[in-house]
Design a protein around this motif. Structure first.
Motif, PDB file in Angstrom:
ATOM      1  N   UNK A 161       3.495  40.775 -72.342  1.00 19.75           N
ATOM      2  CA  UNK A 161       2.636  41.374 -73.644  1.00 19.75           C
ATOM      3  C   UNK A 161       3.907  42.642 -73.950  1.00 19.75           C
ATOM      4  N   UNK A 190       4.368  46.551 -75.213  1.00 22.80           N
ATOM      5  CA  UNK A 190       3.267  47.682 -75.492  1.00 22.80           C
ATOM      6  C   UNK A 190       4.136  49.279 -75.866  1.00 22.80           C
ATOM      7  N   UNK A 244       0.716  54.405 -78.414  1.00 25.84           N
ATOM      8  CA  UNK A 244       0.202  53.833 -79.510  1.00 25.84           C
ATOM      9  C   UNK A 244      -0.281  52.774 -80.044  1.00 25.84           C
ATOM     10  N   UNK A 245       0.174  51.830 -79.425  1.00 19.63           N
ATOM     11  CA  UNK A 245      -0.068  50.776 -80.366  1.00 19.63           C
ATOM     12  C   UNK A 245      -1.211  49.768 -78.673  1.00 19.63           C
ATOM     13  N   UNK A 246      -1.869  48.946 -79.607  1.00 21.64           N
ATOM     14  CA  UNK A 246      -2.252  47.953 -78.164  1.00 21.64           C
ATOM     15  C   UNK A 246      -1.332  47.299 -77.775  1.00 21.64           C
ATOM     16  N   UNK A 247      -1.250  46.324 -76.935  1.00 21.51           N
ATOM     17  CA  UNK A 247      -0.267  45.070 -76.369  1.00 21.51           C
ATOM     18  C   UNK A 247      -0.827  44.032 -77.229  1.00 21.51           C
ATOM     19  N   UNK A 283       1.358  40.155 -77.554  1.00 23.09           N
ATOM     20  CA  UNK A 283       1.748  38.985 -77.030  1.00 23.09           C
ATOM     21  C   UNK A 283       3.068  38.356 -77.453  1.00 23.09           C
ATOM     22  N   UNK A 319       4.140  43.767 -70.315  1.00 25.66           N
ATOM     23  CA  UNK A 319       2.409  44.069 -69.308  1.00 25.66           C
ATOM     24  C   UNK A 319       2.703  42.446 -69.005  1.00 25.66           C
ATOM     25  N   UNK A 329      -4.097  42.401 -65.991  1.00 28.14           N
ATOM     26  CA  UNK A 329      -3.051  42.862 -65.909  1.00 28.14           C
ATOM     27  C   UNK A 329      -2.243  43.869 -65.071  1.00 28.14           C
ATOM     28  N   UNK A 330      -0.548  43.404 -64.672  1.00 25.90           N
ATOM     29  CA  UNK A 330       0.189  44.024 -63.629  1.00 25.90           C
ATOM     30  C   UNK A 330       0.400  45.681 -64.537  1.00 25.90           C
ATOM     31  N   UNK A 331       0.960  46.454 -63.663  1.00 28.15           N
ATOM     32  CA  UNK A 331       1.244  47.442 -63.317  1.00 28.15           C
ATOM     33  C   UNK A 331       2.415  47.743 -65.025  1.00 28.15           C
ATOM     34  N   UNK A 388       8.564  50.109 -67.645  1.00 19.92           N
ATOM     35  CA  UNK A 388       8.487  50.628 -68.801  1.00 19.92           C
ATOM     36  C   UNK A 388       9.513  50.872 -69.220  1.00 19.92           C
TER      37      UNK A 388
END
Lengths: 119, 110
Positions: free
Chosen positions: A35, A37, A40-43, A45, A91, A110-112, A115
């Motif tokens: 995913x 992300x 400010x947004x959702x994940x 796919x 993610x 989910x993993x961490x 970034x």
């Protein structure tokens, strides 16, 4: 139970450079997801694997993004060349099964995250 | 219309308050729904699954209204530790994949 492992946690690159992210899902989980992300947004796919086969990559920008899961276990996501708008958290998630299930076997863990900052 | 829509908030509430979030979905064929919680700079974690009309887990209650195509999350007796972003998720799409909303931010104040 070990969780979903991802690396690197942080990466800063300049635009037009390349980057790769690695993910090791929970042992025994056949389904793996990447995913994106944005702040400010959702994940969103990018790609879904069932074992080593691609189930859905309809939202993967294939001109610059690629992903593989050669042995049906860990996976890599690559971006080449990176653009400024690729700055996001990537993610990885896994689940025992995919599709409709009322047993919880399709719940994503989910993993961490990794970034990415593109300058 | 986006597939899953949420009020981004923020919802600022005092400790002990009851707060409710709504989420609407566009795919009438969606069969299951989830609420995920995401702390700042952390990954999303499953809070609740919603398969039928609703689900309750302690202070948290989720309700599903298929006729109006919305899901709600009610948090009673809010705690400081409830401060997070709550993501509404619908299982839909051609592959039954999860579609995430943008999230609703909750801040519980002392």
């Amino acid at each position: 139970e070990a969780g979903v492992a991802q690396s690197p946690r942080y990466k800063i690159i300049e635009k037009r450079q390349s980057v790769a992210f690695w993910c090791n899902p929970i042992s025994g989980h056949a389904t793996l997801y990447w995913y994106q992300q944005i702040l400010g947004q959702g994940p969103k796919l990018l790609i879904q694997f069932q074992n080593n086969g691609v189930v859905d990559d309809s939202q993967l920008p294939k001109d610059r993004f690629s992903a593989e899961r050669l042995k049906g276990v860990d996976s890599t996501l690559k971006i080449q060349p990176a653009k400024l708008e690729d700055s996001a958290v990537y993610l990885c998630a896994s689940s025992l099964v995919w599709g409709q299930s009322y047993s919880g076997a399709n719940v994503l863990t989910f993993g961490a995250g990794s970034r990415l900052t593109v300058l | 219309r986006k597939e899953v829509e949420q009020d981004p908030g923020p919802f600022n509430v005092p400790e002990g308050a009851t707060v409710a979030f709504n989420c609407t979905y566009s795919n009438s064929a969606s069969q299951s729904f989830f609420w995920y919680r995401q702390d700042c700079r952390k990954e999303p974690k499953l809070l609740m699954s919603v398969y039928s009309s609703g689900n309750e887990d302690g202070r948290f209650t989720a309700q599903l209204n298929r006729a109006s195509q919305y899901i709600s999350l009610l948090i009673r007796d809010s705690k400081l530790s409830d401060s997070a972003t709550y993501l509404c998720v619908s299982r839909g799409g051609s592959q039954g994949n999860l579609i995430f909303g943008k999230g609703t931010k909750l801040s519980v104040k002392p």
